[in-house]
Motif scaffolding. Structure first.
Motif, PDB file in Angstrom:
ATOM      1  N   ALA A   9       0.732  -1.287  -0.110  1.00 24.99           N
ATOM      2  CA  ALA A   9      -0.017  -0.073  -0.213  1.00 24.99           C
ATOM      3  C   ALA A   9       0.777   1.198   0.225  1.00 24.99           C
ATOM      4  O   ALA A   9       0.183   2.269  -0.270  1.00 24.99           O
ATOM      5  N   GLN A  10       2.189   1.247   0.411  1.00 32.95           N
ATOM      6  CA  GLN A  10       3.075   2.238   0.177  1.00 32.95           C
ATOM      7  C   GLN A  10       3.147   2.880  -1.230  1.00 32.95           C
ATOM      8  O   GLN A  10       3.115   2.094  -2.041  1.00 32.95           O
ATOM      9  N   ASP A  11       3.473   4.017  -0.963  1.00 35.80           N
ATOM     10  CA  ASP A  11       3.994   5.032  -2.196  1.00 35.80           C
ATOM     11  C   ASP A  11       3.161   4.743  -3.488  1.00 35.80           C
ATOM     12  O   ASP A  11       3.180   4.731  -4.603  1.00 35.80           O
ATOM     13  N   THR A  12       1.865   5.035  -3.154  1.00 30.30           N
ATOM     14  CA  THR A  12       0.596   4.964  -3.978  1.00 30.30           C
ATOM     15  C   THR A  12       0.297   6.365  -4.523  1.00 30.30           C
ATOM     16  O   THR A  12      -0.631   6.534  -5.291  1.00 30.30           O
ATOM     17  N   LYS A  13       0.950   7.452  -4.045  1.00 31.38           N
ATOM     18  CA  LYS A  13       0.631   8.798  -4.251  1.00 31.38           C
ATOM     19  C   LYS A  13       1.122   9.089  -5.812  1.00 31.38           C
ATOM     20  O   LYS A  13       0.402  10.074  -6.342  1.00 31.38           O
TER      21      LYS A  13
ATOM     22  N   CYS B 220       7.424   2.637 -11.054  1.00 31.77           N
ATOM     23  CA  CYS B 220       7.873   1.333 -11.704  1.00 31.77           C
ATOM     24  C   CYS B 220       8.840   0.571 -11.092  1.00 31.77           C
ATOM     25  O   CYS B 220       9.804   0.956 -10.369  1.00 31.77           O
ATOM     26  N   GLN B 221       8.294  -0.846 -11.101  1.00 33.73           N
ATOM     27  CA  GLN B 221       9.397  -1.689 -10.023  1.00 33.73           C
ATOM     28  C   GLN B 221      10.241  -2.328 -11.291  1.00 33.73           C
ATOM     29  O   GLN B 221      10.118  -2.897 -12.100  1.00 33.73           O
ATOM     30  N   VAL B 222      11.676  -2.199 -10.832  1.00 25.95           N
ATOM     31  CA  VAL B 222      12.748  -2.843 -11.630  1.00 25.95           C
ATOM     32  C   VAL B 222      13.337  -3.819 -10.933  1.00 25.95           C
ATOM     33  O   VAL B 222      14.210  -3.506  -9.784  1.00 25.95           O
ATOM     34  N   THR B 223      13.492  -5.135 -11.546  1.00 26.44           N
ATOM     35  CA  THR B 223      13.807  -6.157 -10.862  1.00 26.44           C
ATOM     36  C   THR B 223      14.784  -7.020 -11.831  1.00 26.44           C
ATOM     37  O   THR B 223      14.687  -6.893 -12.954  1.00 26.44           O
ATOM     38  N   GLY B 224      15.585  -8.082 -11.026  1.00 20.73           N
ATOM     39  CA  GLY B 224      16.731  -8.661 -11.945  1.00 20.73           C
ATOM     40  C   GLY B 224      17.119  -9.915 -11.111  1.00 20.73           C
ATOM     41  O   GLY B 224      17.174  -9.536  -9.693  1.00 20.73           O
ATOM     42  N   THR B 225      18.029 -10.625 -11.342  1.00 21.50           N
ATOM     43  CA  THR B 225      18.730 -11.487 -10.933  1.00 21.50           C
ATOM     44  C   THR B 225      20.350 -11.419 -11.101  1.00 21.50           C
ATOM     45  O   THR B 225      20.498 -11.435 -12.425  1.00 21.50           O
ATOM     46  N   ILE B 226      21.098 -11.235 -10.268  1.00 21.45           N
ATOM     47  CA  ILE B 226      22.560 -11.221 -10.528  1.00 21.45           C
ATOM     48  C   ILE B 226      23.401 -12.638 -10.181  1.00 21.45           C
ATOM     49  O   ILE B 226      22.963 -13.223  -9.391  1.00 21.45           O
TER      50      ILE B 226
ATOM     51  N   PRO C 238      10.488   6.483 -10.080  1.00 25.83           N
ATOM     52  CA  PRO C 238       9.404   7.056 -10.622  1.00 25.83           C
ATOM     53  C   PRO C 238       9.149   6.555 -12.130  1.00 25.83           C
ATOM     54  O   PRO C 238       9.982   6.764 -12.900  1.00 25.83           O
ATOM     55  N   ALA C 239       7.774   6.574 -12.577  1.00 30.11           N
ATOM     56  CA  ALA C 239       7.347   6.137 -13.854  1.00 30.11           C
ATOM     57  C   ALA C 239       7.265   7.336 -14.846  1.00 30.11           C
ATOM     58  O   ALA C 239       6.243   7.871 -14.857  1.00 30.11           O
ATOM     59  N   THR C 240       8.231   7.707 -15.405  1.00 24.49           N
ATOM     60  CA  THR C 240       8.196   9.066 -15.984  1.00 24.49           C
ATOM     61  C   THR C 240       9.076   8.689 -17.248  1.00 24.49           C
ATOM     62  O   THR C 240       9.872   7.587 -17.354  1.00 24.49           O
ATOM     63  N   ASP C 241       9.160   9.522 -18.094  1.00 26.80           N
ATOM     64  CA  ASP C 241       9.996   9.373 -19.479  1.00 26.80           C
ATOM     65  C   ASP C 241      11.365   9.636 -18.899  1.00 26.80           C
ATOM     66  O   ASP C 241      11.753  10.800 -18.762  1.00 26.80           O
TER      67      ASP C 241
ATOM     68  N   LEU D 163      18.404   1.003 -19.659  1.00 28.36           N
ATOM     69  CA  LEU D 163      17.191   0.705 -19.797  1.00 28.36           C
ATOM     70  C   LEU D 163      16.280   2.182 -19.979  1.00 28.36           C
ATOM     71  O   LEU D 163      16.575   3.380 -19.557  1.00 28.36           O
ATOM     72  N   THR D 164      15.280   1.964 -20.605  1.00 23.57           N
ATOM     73  CA  THR D 164      14.329   3.209 -20.884  1.00 23.57           C
ATOM     74  C   THR D 164      12.863   3.032 -20.463  1.00 23.57           C
ATOM     75  O   THR D 164      12.403   2.001 -20.364  1.00 23.57           O
ATOM     76  N   MET D 165      12.402   4.080 -19.718  1.00 24.80           N
ATOM     77  CA  MET D 165      11.148   3.981 -19.005  1.00 24.80           C
ATOM     78  C   MET D 165      10.177   5.166 -19.272  1.00 24.80           C
ATOM     79  O   MET D 165      10.653   6.064 -19.961  1.00 24.80           O
ATOM     80  N   THR D 166       9.023   4.612 -19.525  1.00 26.45           N
ATOM     81  CA  THR D 166       7.918   5.541 -19.826  1.00 26.45           C
ATOM     82  C   THR D 166       6.797   5.555 -18.593  1.00 26.45           C
ATOM     83  O   THR D 166       6.901   4.626 -17.938  1.00 26.45           O
ATOM     84  N   PRO D 167       5.767   6.451 -18.683  1.00 26.92           N
ATOM     85  CA  PRO D 167       4.894   6.673 -17.447  1.00 26.92           C
ATOM     86  C   PRO D 167       3.867   5.450 -17.569  1.00 26.92           C
ATOM     87  O   PRO D 167       3.262   5.163 -16.650  1.00 26.92           O
ATOM     88  N   ALA D 168       3.848   4.645 -18.772  1.00 23.45           N
ATOM     89  CA  ALA D 168       3.214   3.448 -18.662  1.00 23.45           C
ATOM     90  C   ALA D 168       3.576   2.100 -18.120  1.00 23.45           C
ATOM     91  O   ALA D 168       2.729   1.318 -17.851  1.00 23.45           O
ATOM     92  N   ASP D 169       4.851   2.331 -17.774  1.00 21.16           N
ATOM     93  CA  ASP D 169       5.681   1.131 -17.296  1.00 21.16           C
ATOM     94  C   ASP D 169       5.283   1.050 -15.828  1.00 21.16           C
ATOM     95  O   ASP D 169       5.358   1.982 -15.136  1.00 21.16           O
ATOM     96  N   THR D 170       4.915  -0.490 -15.362  1.00 20.99           N
ATOM     97  CA  THR D 170       4.902  -0.489 -14.000  1.00 20.99           C
ATOM     98  C   THR D 170       5.848  -1.646 -13.459  1.00 20.99           C
ATOM     99  O   THR D 170       6.082  -1.495 -12.358  1.00 20.99           O
TER     100      THR D 170
END
Length: 852
Positions: free
Chosen positions: A32-36, A40-46, A88-91, A110-117
Motif C-alpha cells: 500500500a505504500q508509495d501510491t501517491k 515502476c518496479q525494476v527487478t532482476g537476478t545477479i 518514478p514512472a516517467t520518461d 533501460l528506457t522508462m515511460t509513464p506506462a511502465d509498472t
C-alpha cells in the motif's frame, strides 16, 4: 493417540494461521505504500557468469544516463541474487550497474515511460576479475553470513582464512555454533543436533569431532545452520541441522596432506579433488591413533530406605587405546546439460581397548558395619564399522532451469562388536545372604553383536510458479532393520569354565517402516519471504525377541501417523537486516539404544534396561530471529520456546530391601542397586535467548562471541518429580593477524550447571590458544601449534542424580591438557566451473540417539 495427535495438529495449524495473518497484513502494508505517484518496479537476478549461481549482497546502482556518475537509486541483492528497486514512472533513461567485489561490473541501459509498472531485466551475469581477486583484503569482503527464510548460511568459499584452516576451526566463525579446543561441537548451546554432508548422512554424521578436525576447510563451499527444519526434512530428530556443502563447481586438481601429533596420539590424513571434463571426484581419508591417559571415577550413593545397606562408594580407573579410520568419496557425472548423476560413499571403522579396574564398598547407615566389598576388573574390546552409499539422479527442466526432479537411493549399515571379560576378586561380605550369588559376582564374558541396516528411497520435485512463487513436494520410504545379540558366558557352575547363561542373554530384532510425503510452498520477494509446509509420516514398528530371557510372548508391533506442520516468515527490514518468525513441530523416534530391553547387570550396582514400547517424542518449537550481517559486524539474536509433553527420560531408582525381580521373575536386582530405564514421562519447557556477535575490528583483528541463556522446566507428574532453573553458556574467541604472516587464535568458554529431571552436572570452564603460519609459494605449507587448558592437567566432571529414596554423585576425572602440532601441505589449484551436484538428496535426521 490419534486424538492427541489431532489436537496437537489443530493447535499447530492455529498458530500457523495467526502467523500467516500477521504476514499478510505486513505484506499488504508494504504494497500500500508509495501510491501517491506512479512508480515502476525494476527487478532482476545477479548471477556468476561461470556457475550461474546467484550473487548475494551484490551492489546495484541506478544513475541517469545524463549524469552517469551520480547515483539516483541504490540497493543490494538478497540470498537468491534478486534485487528490486522502485523508480518514478516517467520518461527517463537510466544506467543500472551491478557489481560484486572480485568481479567485473556489468551495466544495463533501460528506457522508462509513464506506462511502465514493471521492468524485469532477467539474469545479469558477472565474470571474475583476476586483478581484483588478487587485491581482496579482509575488510573488503562481502558479508560472509546471510539469513534466508529457512536457514543461516556461512560462505566458506569467500573466507580467505579457509585456505589455512580445518573445518572445526571454521565452525567457530559460524553463527550459533561453538567448538571447544577438543573439537566438541555445540549448536545453540546444546549437543542435540544433526550434521549432514551435502544433505545426507555420512561418516561425519556419526563422528563429527574426529572427521572435521582433519577436513581442510578449502574443500567446503558453505555451512548451513537450520534451526527449525521445514517440511522437506524428516519430521523426526533433533531441533537443528548443520549441513556442510562441499565445493561442487571447480576445474583442476587439489590435494591436501595433513598430519598432527599431540600428547594423546596422532592423526594423518589425505584429501583430493579432481575434475576432468564432465566427471568430477573428491575424497578424503584419515587415520587417528588414540592414546587416552588413565582417568578415574568415584561415586557416592545414599540409600535413605535402608539401614544395613545405606551408603555405597566406588572408585575405579580407566584408560583407552585405539584407532579410527574413515574415508569418503563423492563423484558426479554430467550426462548432458539437463541430467546429472552423483554417487557418494563413506565409511568409518574404530577399534578400542578399554581396561577398567576398581573397588566397591557397601556400608550401613552410620558406616560402622561393612555389608560387603569386592574388586572388579574388566577389559573390553570394541570395534564398529559405519558405511553409507547413495546415488542421486537429477533432471533439470529444459525451458525452466529452476525446475528440478531428483530420484535418490541410499543404503547404510552400522555393525558393532563388543567382547568384554570381567573378573571379581577379594570378595568380603557380612550379610545373611551369599553376596556372590545375590550380585552374581562370577567371572563372565560378553559377546555382543549389534547391527543396523537401512534402505531409503526418495523422490523430490521443485518447480517455480513464477518469479516469486515456488512449490516443493516429495515422497520418502525408509526400511530400518535393527538386530542386537548379547550373549553372556559365566563361571557360575565351574570356576574358570565359562558356560552360556540364557537368562542373562538376549537376542532381539526391531524393524521400522516409515512412509512420508511433504508439500512446501515458498513466496520470495525483496521485502518478504514466506514458507509454509506440511508433512505426513506413517510408521510401522515390529519388535521380536528371538532367544534369551525375553521370549516371544513379549513381541510387540504397532503403528502411528502424524501430520507435521511448519511455518517460516522472513522480513527484509534493511539492506543487511532480516527478521524471521518460525514454528515447527518435531518428532524423535527412539533408537535401538533406548528400545533394547536387554537387562544389563554386568555391573550389578548399576543396572540398565531399555524399553521396547517407547513412543516417539513430539515437540512444538517457536522462534523469532533477528540478523544484521555487514562486512564489519555480524549480529544474530534468536529467542525460542520449545514444549515437549512426552519426552523420553531416563528413570532411575534404588532397589529396596529384599531386592526386586524383573521380566516376570527372569532377572533379579539386589538391594541397593541403582536401576535405570527409559519412559515417555518427561514434560519439558525451554525458553532460550541466543546471541552471536562477530566484529571485524580491522584488517588484522576479529572478535567472536557466542552466548546462550535459557530457562528449563522439567517435570514428571506421575512420580511427582520436577527440576527447573537457569542455564547459560558463553564463549569468546579472537583471531589476530600478526606481522610475519602469523595468525594467533584464542578462545575461552564457560558453561553453567546443566539441569536434568533427576539431577544436574557441574559448571565447566575451558580455554585454548593456537598459532599458525603458512610458508612457500601460494602458502602451500601451513604449520599450527595448539594448546588447550595448559594451566591444569585434569578436569573433574560431576553428575548428581536423586530420587525419592536416594542421592548419588559421580565424579569423572579426565585429562584435558592438550598440546599439539599440525602440518598441512596442499598442491594443485581449484578454479570455479559449471560442474554440478544434485540439489536434493537423502537426509535421514529422525533418530533420537543414545549418549556417545
Amino acid at each position: 493417540m490419534v486424538s492427541l495427535t489431532l489436537r496437537n495438529t489443530v493447535y499447530a495449524l492455529r498458530c500457523m494461521a495467526l502467523t500467516l495473518m500477521v504476514t499478510m497484513l505486513a505484506t499488504m502494508q508494504t504494497m500500500a505504500q508509495d501510491t501517491k505517484s506512479p512508480t515502476c518496479q525494476v527487478t532482476g537476478t545477479i548471477r556468476d557468469k561461470a556457475t550461474h549461481e546467484p550473487e548475494l549482497a551484490a551492489t546495484i546502482i541506478v544513475a541517469k544516463q545524463s549524469q552517469p556518475k551520480v547515483a539516483f537509486k541504490k540497493g543490494v541483492t538478497d540470498t537468491g541474487g534478486v534485487f528490486s528497486l522502485t523508480l518514478p514512472a516517467t520518461d527517463a533513461r537510466y544506467i543500472l550497474t551491478a557489481s560484486v567485489l572480485g568481479k567485473k561490473a556489468a551495466q544495463v541501459k533501460l528506457t522508462m515511460t509513464p506506462a511502465d509498472t514493471l521492468i524485469d531485466l532477467g539474469d545479469i551475469l558477472l565474470a571474475d576479475d583476476a586483478r581484483l581477486l588478487d587485491e581482496v583484503q579482509v575488510l573488503a569482503q562481502k558479508p560472509l553470513v546471510t539469513m534466508d527464510v529457512d536457514k543461516l548460511t556461512y560462505d566458506v568459499a569467500s573466507d580467505p582464512d579457509a585456505k589455512y584452516m580445518m573445518t572445526s576451526e571454521i565452525l567457530n566463525k559460524v553463527p550459533l555454533l561453538d567448538v571447544d579446543g577438543m573439537g566438541n561441537i555445540k549448536m545453540n548451546g546444546t549437543t542435540n543436533f544433526l550434521i549432514l554432508q551435502n544433505g545426507r548422512r555420512t561418516a561425519v554424521t556419526r563422528h563429527p569431532k574426529e572427521i572435521l578436525r582433519s577436513l581442510p576447510a578449502e574443500l567446503i563451499k558453505s555451512i548451513e545452520v537450520i534451526t527449525s527444519p521445514g517440511a522437506k526434512y524428516d519430521a523426526e530428530g533433533i531441533g537443528g541441522i548443520i549441513n556442510i556443502v562441499m565445493q561442487r563447481r571447480y576445474e583442476g586438481h587439489l590435494t591436501n596432506l595433513n598430519g598432527a601429533v599431540n600428547n594423546m596420539g596422532f592423526v594423518t590424513g589425505l584429501s583430493t579433488t579432481t575434475k576432468i571434463g564432465r566427471f568430477s571426484i573428491d575424497g578424503y581419508m584419515n587415520y587417528n591413533r588414540i592414546l587416552t591417559p588413565t582417568g578415574s571415577n568415584t561415586s557416592h550413593t545414599y540409600n535413605y530406605a535402608s539401614d544395613s545397606r545405606a551408603y555405597q562408594q566406588t572408585a575405579s580407573s580407566h584408560k583407552s587405546r585405539g584407532s579410527t579410520e574413515f574415508a569418503n568419496i563423492n563423484a558426479s557425472y554430467e550426462i548432458d546439460t539437463l541430467q546429472l548423476l552423483t554417487l557418494s560413499l563413506s565409511g568409518m571403522g574404530s577399534q578400542q581397548r578399554l581396561p577398567v579396574w576398581g573397588s566397591t564398598e557397601m556400608w550401613n547407615r552410620d558406616r560402622s558395619q561393612l555389608a560387603y566389598s569386592y574388586l572388579r576388573s574388566s577389559l573390553a574390546k570394541e570395534s564398529f564399522l559405519n558405511g553409507t552409499a547413495g546415488i542421486d539422479y537429477q533432471r533439470t527442466g529444459r525451458y525452466n532451469k529452476q525446475r528440478l526432479t531428483t530420484l535418490s537411493y541410499q543404503i547404510s549399515t552400522n555393525p558393532q562388536w563388543i567382547k568384554n571379560n570381567t573378573q571379581y576378586d577379594e570378595i568380603v561380605y557380612n550379610t545373611p545372604s551369599n553376596i556372590i550369588e545375590e550380585l552374581q559376582l562370577y567371572a563372565n564374558r560378553t559377546d555382543a553383536d549389534n547391527k543396523s541396516v537401512e534402505h531409503t528411497l526418495q523422490a523430490d520435485y521443485t518447480t517455480p510458479i513464477d518469479k516469486h512463487n515456488t512449490i516443493e513436494t516429495g515422497l520418502k520410504y525408509i526400511v530400518r532393520n535393527n538386530e542386537s545379540t548379547n550373549d553372556i558366558y559365566d563361571a557360575r557352575i565351574v570356576v574358570g569354565d565359562f558356560a552360556y547363561n540364557d537368562q542373562r542373554s538376549n537376542h532381539y530384532k526391531n524393524r521400522n517402516d516409515i512412509l512420508a510425503a511433504y508439500l512446501s510452498y515458498t513466496y520470495h520477494s525483496a521485502a518478504v519471504s514466506l514458507m509454509p509446509g506440511l508433512r505426513y509420516e506413517y510408521t510401522y514398528q515390529d519388535i521380536r525377541y528371538l532367544s534369551g530371557a525375553m521370549g516371544a510372548d513379549a513381541d510387540y508391533s504397532g503403528h502411528y501417523a502424524y501430520l507435521v506442520p511448519s511455518m517460516k516468515v522472513n522480513f527484509k527490514v534493511g539492506p543487511h537486516q532480516s527478521l524471521r518468525l518460525e514454528y515447527g513441530m518435531r518428532l524423535s523416534r527412539p533408537s535401538i539404544y533406548y528400545l533394547n530391553p536387554y537387562f544389563n547387570d554386568l555391573n550389578p550396582q548399576r543396572i540398565t534396561q531399555g524399553n521396547g514400547k517407547l513412543d516417539a517424542e513430539r515437540s512444538h518449537n517457536f522462534g523469532i530471529t533477528y540478523g544484521n550481517f555487514t562486512r564489519r559486524l555480524n549480529l544474530n539474536m534468536s529467542l525460542g520456546y520449545r514444549r515437549l509433553d512426552n519426552g523420553i527420560e531416563q528413570v532411575s531408582r534404588i532397589i529396596g530391601d529384599g531386592g526386586e525381580y524383573f521380566d516376570e521373575g527372569k532377572h533379579y536386582a539386589a538391594p541397593g542397586a541403582l536401576y535405570s530405564t527409559y519412559m515417555n514421562i518427561g514434560r519439558t519447557q525451554r525458553t532460550a535467548l541466543d546471541v552471536y556477535l562477530r566484529w571485524n575490528m580491522n584488517s588484522r583483528i576479529s572478535w567472536t562471541i557466542n552466548s546462550n541463556l535459557s530457562y528449563l522446566d522439567l517435570s514428571d507428574p506421575a512420580r511427582q518429580l520436577r527440576n527447573h532453573g537457569w542455564q547459560t553458556s558463553l564463549s569468546g574467541s579472537t583471531l589476530v593477524r600478526l606481522p610475519g604472516d602469523l595468525r594467533l587464535m584464542g578462545r575461552v568458554a564457560y558453561s553453567s550447571r546443566s539441569v536434568m529431571l533427576q539431577g544436574n552436572n557441574n559448571s565447566m570452564l575451558t580455554y585454548n590458544i593456537g598459532l599458525t603460519r603458512s610458508f612457500l609459494k601460494d602458502k602451500r605449507l601451513t604449520l599450527s601449534l595448539m594448546a588447550t587448558e595448559f594451566a591444569r592437567s585434569w578436569m573433574t566432571r560431576s553428575t548428581t542424580t536423586y530420587g525419592t529414596n536416594f542421592y548419588t554423585q559421580r565424579d569423572n576425572q579426565v585429562k584435558r591438557q592438550y598440546f599439539g602440532l599440525t602440518v598441512m601441505y596442499r598442491f594443485g589449484t581449484l578454479r570455479q566451473s559449471a560442474t554440478k551436484r544434485a540439489s536434493h538428496g537423502i537426509h535421514n535426521d529422525d533418530l533420537k540417539a543414545g549418549d556417545r
